[in-house]
Design a protein around this motif. Sequence first.
Motif: not given
Length: 503
Positions: A109-112, A126-143
């Motif tokens: 979670i911290e790394k992401t 900033s790259d919006q696609k990268v932001i969206e990808k990392l945001s989805r990854r963070l949400k999955i990890l947090q859940d």
Amino acid sequence: MESIMTKRNNILGLIFILAAVLLTAGLSYGLDLEKKVIKTKLKNGLTVLMLERHLSQTVSLYIRHRIGAIDEQNGQSGAAHLLEHMMFKGTTTIGAKKYSAEKIILDEIEKTGNLLDMEKRKAPKSDQKVIEKLSRRLKILQDEHKKYFTPNEIDRLYTENGGLDMNASTGQDVTTYHVSLPANKIELWARIESDRLLNPVFREFYTERDVVMEERRQRVESDPDGKLYEQFMSTAYKIHPYGRPIIGWEKDLMNLSPDSVREIFSKYKNPESIVIAVVGDIKPQETLKLIEKYFGRIPAAKENKYLIPEEPQQTEERKVKVKFDANPMMIIGFHKPNAPAREDYVFDVLDTILTSGRTSRLFKKMVTDRQIAKSVTSINGIPATRYPNLFTIFSQPRHPHTNLELEEMILQEIENIKTSPVTSEELTKAKNIIKTEYIKDLDSNSEIASMLTYYEVLLGDYRYISEYPQNIDQVTAEDIMKVAEVYLTKTNRTISVLEKKKD
């Protein structure tokens, strides 16, 4: 929560409390604290204050750290306040289901989260696609992380064991944690609080950071009082960190990382910066053994001297105007020495003469007689006590009157103070008000613990308070004229006004 804790309010509270303690014990002598409070320094440097009060089978427990918002690094404002939130997230044993497995996902979670923050800081590139990808990854990890811990365990443990008045606060000077418990639960408290200092786990960091950012929007961006106060302080202090908001600047909050919080935590887990007070139905020797057992495990650390930049002397009047969809209001502030300087006692008396009660000078003129103000209040010692602070006057005009009318009347009254001594009746009345406030509304273990820790951690000796009444009694009309002449000057003042936005 963040807090503003002024010296005078604390003094008034403690003096009464101490008086109440002595009365309760059936004693008639004065504020002889040395005979009542047991002060011990543990081997690691942590200070413990204990006071027996057998009024009920309860005990109030305070922990104060001599670390607050002013100890943050530039660019990391809000870290101390966010840390206070994180300290309720549990430890490796409190709230954890299987910490070894949880640690793996916490690292992910911290790394992401760090990568996501890094990409956002590139804006507007900033790259919006990268932001969206990392945001989805963070949400999955947090859940996924939710499977590994039980939230709010500290709160549950205290509540199920009769805990009351559980709270924490972050100020400019100090951070505080407190709770009141049945007297037979002291060991539970010692176990929880020492574990928070030894083995904290900063769970849900990014979620909590969002909570604090929303708190800022509600308390500053959407609140006229908060907005005006923040602008006032940042104008009055150009160098010293008292000019930074406790909750943090928005741009700093967005970039706070777990490392930012760990950095401020490394400062305030130093036992030398911690004072504990235990007040209530205790057996001091047994209580001290418990505290030594749990808090004595915290390793001693070298006292780090942090360089707090000194605020240069103000050389010209400063003014700031805030436009907001709210009724007008204003703040006038003057730099002055902090406690225990003699001037500070004089300002306590002047504060009472100007605005304490309906017959005080400014209240009578502005609110009662001329009816140009809805309110006027002065406070000595904004925003805190460790460093030179401000004597401030807050006021709101009554429609259709203006901030300018209030300013002129307040400044005229200040000139009167400089040129004509206050009458003996006013002086006596002010001193009596201060003394009467001692016995007005405070009589609790919690308030005693609060005040003892406050002065011990800030001034290095809780007994400072014992001399307060005598110092107030020694204030003269000439003293008031002198401090007004020296400190209540045009070049030393900051005026902040809030005016209603025009449609």
